[in-house]
Design an enzyme around this catalytic site. Structure first.
Site, PDB file in Angstrom:
ATOM      1  CE  LYS A   1      -3.870  -2.340   2.187  1.00 21.46           C
ATOM      2  NZ  LYS A   1      -4.507  -2.776   3.432  1.00 21.46           N
TER       3      LYS A   1
ATOM      4  CD  GLN B   1      -3.314  -4.360   6.663  1.00 26.23           C
ATOM      5  OE1 GLN B   1      -3.221  -3.452   5.853  1.00 26.23           O
ATOM      6  NE2 GLN B   1      -4.006  -5.456   6.393  1.00 26.23           N
TER       7      GLN B   1
ATOM      8  CG  ASP C   1      -9.503   0.289   4.580  1.00 22.16           C
ATOM      9  OD1 ASP C   1      -9.310  -0.019   3.392  1.00 22.16           O
ATOM     10  OD2 ASP C   1      -8.773  -0.090   5.511  1.00 22.16           O
TER      11      ASP C   1
END
Ligand code: NAP
Length: 290
Positions: A52, A96, A119
């Site tokens: 990422k 994460q 997200d």
């Protein structure tokens, strides 16, 4: 049979995103900023976070990596998220998952300001997606929609079967496929579905997201169906340098003989997930600077 090349689609979208980033920099003098929080050193999480960060930099964005020890407390992560919520240089916050066991994923996600939730995991964004309001769509489901479109299938009036009902993949995919603008008829299967094959054999599109290799086999498909394989499973393999190979949730060999189009693993859904994260981060920066 057509291979749905997620790398190719991701590359063309990333070029578009990089142009958007360059335009924003020249118009407003600001680059979109993404903060990535990783607690602990789970190897899969480390590799996702590294990918990422790399993609972010390649698109011209600012990536702020925050690596924390496994022993970090929930209160410390929540405080960090709140600090980032108020930081004007940061337009997207990514935590994460999974977090270390002593920390509640929910408590941390709930602390992210919805306007920086790139997200698409906060309850506010999930609720807005459900009722069709402007929001950040969750990255993997959004990428799956783009891949189906890229395969050439027009979903209107088609039957889509989603296998798996997780909050991050199955459920949002089912919601997005059934929106009026997409207009597919959706069946959502899970471990409580006695005969999954009964539904998949009638499906024009099958999205499989179970985390179980071999969930979908060729004999479960209608000839010509589009298969989107979300699964990422590490199969021990001594012949590989890393000691494992990746496999999806669909049995590629048998499915590819019956399907009209299928995503490979790796190289299908994975590259699209990161791409849609960049997409949301750019969008968040545009909104903040408008
Ligand atoms: P998850 O939270 O474990 O959920 C799996 C779902 O599949 C559950 O709803 C479960 O049903 C259902 N299921 C399991 N076995 C089944 C079976 N044999 N038949 C029917 N349904 C079954 O998994 P997830 O987070 O959605 O992830 C799924 C897979 O996608 C994993 O391999 C993950 O690594 C991968 N993934 C990939 C990406 C990417 O970017 N490529 C992103 C996210 C996830 P119940 O609810 O009844 O237990």
């Amino acid at each position: 049979m057509k291979l749905i090349d997620g790398k190719q689609l991701a590359a063309s979208l990333r070029a578009e995103i990089a142009k958007g980033v360059a335009d924003l920099k020249s118009e407003k003098g600001v680059a979109p900023g993404l903060a990535v929080i990783l607690a602990g050193d789970n190897p899969a999480s480390v590799s996702y976070v590294t990918a990422k960060e790399k993609a972010c930099k390649e698109a011209g964005m600012v990536s702020r990596e925050i690596r924390l020890p496994e022993t970090v407390s929930e209160a410390e992560i929540v405080a960090l998220v709140r600090e980032l919520n108020g930081d004007d240089a940061i337009h997207g916050i990514l935590v994460q998952l999974p977090l270390p066991r002593h920390i509640s994923d929910k408590a941390v996600i709930d602390a992210i300001a919805p306007e920086k939730d790139v997200d698409g995991f906060t309850p506010v964004n999930v609720g807005k997606m459900l009722i069709g309001e402007r929001c950040f769509l969750p990255c993997t489901p959004h990428g799956i929609l783009k891949l189906i479109e890229f395969s050439g299938m027009d979903l209107k009036g088609k039957h889509a079967v989603v296998i798996g009902r997780s909050n991050i993949v199955g459920k949002p995919v089912a919601v997005l496929l059934s929106r009026k603008e997409t207009n597919a008829t959706v069946t959502l299967c899970h471990t409580g579905t006695p005969d999954v094959a009964k539904f998949t054999r009638e499906a024009d599109v099958v999205v499989v997201a179970t985390g179980r290799p071999g969930t979908l086999t060729g004999d479960m498909l209608k000839p010509g169906a589009v298969v989107i394989d979300v699964g990422v499973n590490r199969i021990p393999d001594e012949t590989r340098p890393k000691g494992f190979r990746l496999a999806g949730d669909a049995d590629f060999e048998s499915c590819s003989k019956v399907a009209g189009a299928i995503t490979p693993v790796p190289g299908g859904v994975g590259p699209m997930t990161i791409t849609m994260l960049l997409w949301n981060t750019l969008e968040s920066a545009r909104r903040a600077l408008a």
